[in-house]
Design an enzyme around this catalytic site. Structure first.
Site, PDB file in Angstrom:
ATOM      1  N   ASP A   1      36.748  50.466  42.110  1.00 15.46           N
ATOM      2  CA  ASP A   1      38.122  49.131  42.069  1.00 15.46           C
ATOM      3  C   ASP A   1      37.505  48.586  43.368  1.00 15.46           C
ATOM      4  O   ASP A   1      37.601  49.124  44.517  1.00 15.46           O
ATOM      5  CB  ASP A   1      39.192  50.061  42.315  1.00 15.46           C
ATOM      6  CG  ASP A   1      40.418  48.953  42.458  1.00 15.46           C
ATOM      7  OD1 ASP A   1      40.134  47.516  42.636  1.00 15.46           O
ATOM      8  OD2 ASP A   1      41.389  49.537  42.419  1.00 15.46           O
ATOM      9  N   ILE A   2      37.112  47.095  43.025  1.00 15.11           N
ATOM     10  CA  ILE A   2      36.965  46.403  44.135  1.00 15.11           C
ATOM     11  C   ILE A   2      37.943  46.156  45.235  1.00 15.11           C
ATOM     12  O   ILE A   2      37.354  45.837  46.377  1.00 15.11           O
ATOM     13  CB  ILE A   2      36.296  44.982  43.598  1.00 15.11           C
ATOM     14  CG1 ILE A   2      35.247  44.240  44.623  1.00 15.11           C
ATOM     15  CG2 ILE A   2      37.485  44.028  43.432  1.00 15.11           C
ATOM     16  CD1 ILE A   2      34.678  43.120  43.838  1.00 15.11           C
TER      17      ILE A   2
ATOM     18  N   THR B   1      33.291  37.924  33.004  1.00 15.52           N
ATOM     19  CA  THR B   1      32.943  38.733  31.776  1.00 15.52           C
ATOM     20  C   THR B   1      34.250  39.142  31.355  1.00 15.52           C
ATOM     21  O   THR B   1      34.243  40.044  30.264  1.00 15.52           O
ATOM     22  CB  THR B   1      32.170  39.785  32.102  1.00 15.52           C
ATOM     23  OG1 THR B   1      32.716  40.517  32.984  1.00 15.52           O
ATOM     24  CG2 THR B   1      30.613  39.307  32.593  1.00 15.52           C
ATOM     25  N   GLY B   2      35.539  38.814  31.764  1.00 16.09           N
ATOM     26  CA  GLY B   2      36.852  39.402  31.226  1.00 16.09           C
ATOM     27  C   GLY B   2      37.301  38.686  30.380  1.00 16.09           C
ATOM     28  O   GLY B   2      37.072  38.271  29.215  1.00 16.09           O
ATOM     29  N   VAL B   3      38.745  38.116  31.051  1.00 16.78           N
ATOM     30  CA  VAL B   3      39.522  36.980  30.331  1.00 16.78           C
ATOM     31  C   VAL B   3      38.750  35.756  29.952  1.00 16.78           C
ATOM     32  O   VAL B   3      38.909  35.102  28.952  1.00 16.78           O
ATOM     33  CB  VAL B   3      40.478  36.557  31.139  1.00 16.78           C
ATOM     34  CG1 VAL B   3      41.335  35.521  30.773  1.00 16.78           C
ATOM     35  CG2 VAL B   3      41.436  37.704  31.597  1.00 16.78           C
ATOM     36  N   TYR B   4      37.750  35.428  30.470  1.00 20.04           N
ATOM     37  CA  TYR B   4      36.709  34.089  30.573  1.00 20.04           C
ATOM     38  C   TYR B   4      35.771  34.526  29.266  1.00 20.04           C
ATOM     39  O   TYR B   4      35.003  33.665  28.947  1.00 20.04           O
ATOM     40  CB  TYR B   4      36.234  33.659  31.706  1.00 20.04           C
ATOM     41  CG  TYR B   4      37.345  33.137  32.309  1.00 20.04           C
ATOM     42  CD1 TYR B   4      38.611  32.900  31.931  1.00 20.04           C
ATOM     43  CD2 TYR B   4      36.880  32.438  33.763  1.00 20.04           C
ATOM     44  CE1 TYR B   4      39.419  32.097  32.738  1.00 20.04           C
ATOM     45  CE2 TYR B   4      38.155  31.693  34.518  1.00 20.04           C
ATOM     46  CZ  TYR B   4      39.290  31.566  34.120  1.00 20.04           C
ATOM     47  OH  TYR B   4      40.303  30.666  34.832  1.00 20.04           O
TER      48      TYR B   4
ATOM     49  N   GLY C   1      43.656  40.360  35.549  1.00 20.89           N
ATOM     50  CA  GLY C   1      42.148  41.211  35.743  1.00 20.89           C
ATOM     51  C   GLY C   1      42.244  41.380  37.366  1.00 20.89           C
ATOM     52  O   GLY C   1      43.065  41.697  38.012  1.00 20.89           O
TER      53      GLY C   1
ATOM     54  N   ASP D   1      41.622  39.354  39.640  1.00 24.44           N
ATOM     55  CA  ASP D   1      42.284  38.436  40.559  1.00 24.44           C
ATOM     56  C   ASP D   1      43.652  39.104  40.844  1.00 24.44           C
ATOM     57  O   ASP D   1      44.159  39.134  41.992  1.00 24.44           O
ATOM     58  CB  ASP D   1      42.484  37.147  39.760  1.00 24.44           C
ATOM     59  CG  ASP D   1      42.934  35.900  40.654  1.00 24.44           C
ATOM     60  OD1 ASP D   1      43.116  36.200  41.763  1.00 24.44           O
ATOM     61  OD2 ASP D   1      43.253  34.928  39.862  1.00 24.44           O
TER      62      ASP D   1
END
Ligand code: AR6
Length: 175
Positions: free
Chosen positions: A13-14, A121-124, A35, A37
């Site tokens: 987890d960043i 690479t997630g929502v976008y 995400g 963010d």
């Protein structure tokens, strides 16, 4: 002597990483979202949003820096990836620009270690293989020419993503 590779792939987890800077896959408002963010804003606390409000947003492919607040990371570099629209709308150039802009800001702020999530690479919906190749190639080219940052961590949220990154990094090393 430090012989650890300058490009590393971690599964984590960043928001937990104690590095000089983590990169946020933000949106143009810079005021938070879902995400990674959302996770970064939750972990950093409300003060992050207050600082972000002063920044007047961020364009796609560009980056802005804030403090890390409650995060173990010293800084957060917020960049805005492109939404995948099929590949014909300059997505590749914009995604590469996210990495370059973030690395330039990191270097200007004396960051030795920087961690990136898999931007867009997630929502976008950017296809992961293609986004990973751009991430690894762009970072590799940048650090090949510059002293800072010294170490880049590709921080993957899951095993499958990490495997894609590991293969891309291995392909790079084979030349
Ligand atoms: N640590 C590391 N990686 C993560 C974490 C985490 N805590 N959480 C998610 N990921 P996304 P985008 C991975 O959707 O596609 C937001 O609403 C995730 O598995 O966060 O650039 C913004 O406000 C994926 O691989 O970012 C924007 O509106 C990667 O992070 C929009 O989403 C990126 O997924 C940006 O979309």
């Amino acid at each position: 002597m430090n012989d650890s590779p300058r490009i590393q792939v971690h599964i984590d987890d960043i928001t937990k990483l104690a590095v000089d800077a983590i990169v946020n896959a933000a949106n143009t408002s810079l005021l938070g979202g879902g995400g990674v963010d959302g996770a970064i804003h939750r972990a950093a606390g409300r003060e992050l949003e207050f600082e972000c409000r002063m920044l007047n947003g961020c364009k796609i492919g560009e980056a802005k820096i804030t403090k890390g607040y409650k995060l173990p990371a010293r800084h957060i570099i917020h960049t805005v990836g492109p939404v995948w629209q099929g590949g014909g709308k300059g997505e590749a150039e914009l995604l590469a620009s996210c990495y370059t802009s973030s690395l330039e800001l990191a270097a200007a702020n004396d960051c030795r270690t920087v961690a990136f999530p898999a931007i867009s690479t997630g929502v976008y919906r950017y296809p992961k293989d293609e986004a990973t190749r751009i991430a690894v190639d762009t970072v590799s080219r940048f650090i090949g020419e510059k002293k800072l940052p010294e170490t880049i961590i590709f921080c993957c949220f899951d095993d499958q993503t990490a495997e894609i990154y590991r293969q891309a990094v291995a392909a790079l090393r084979k030349g």
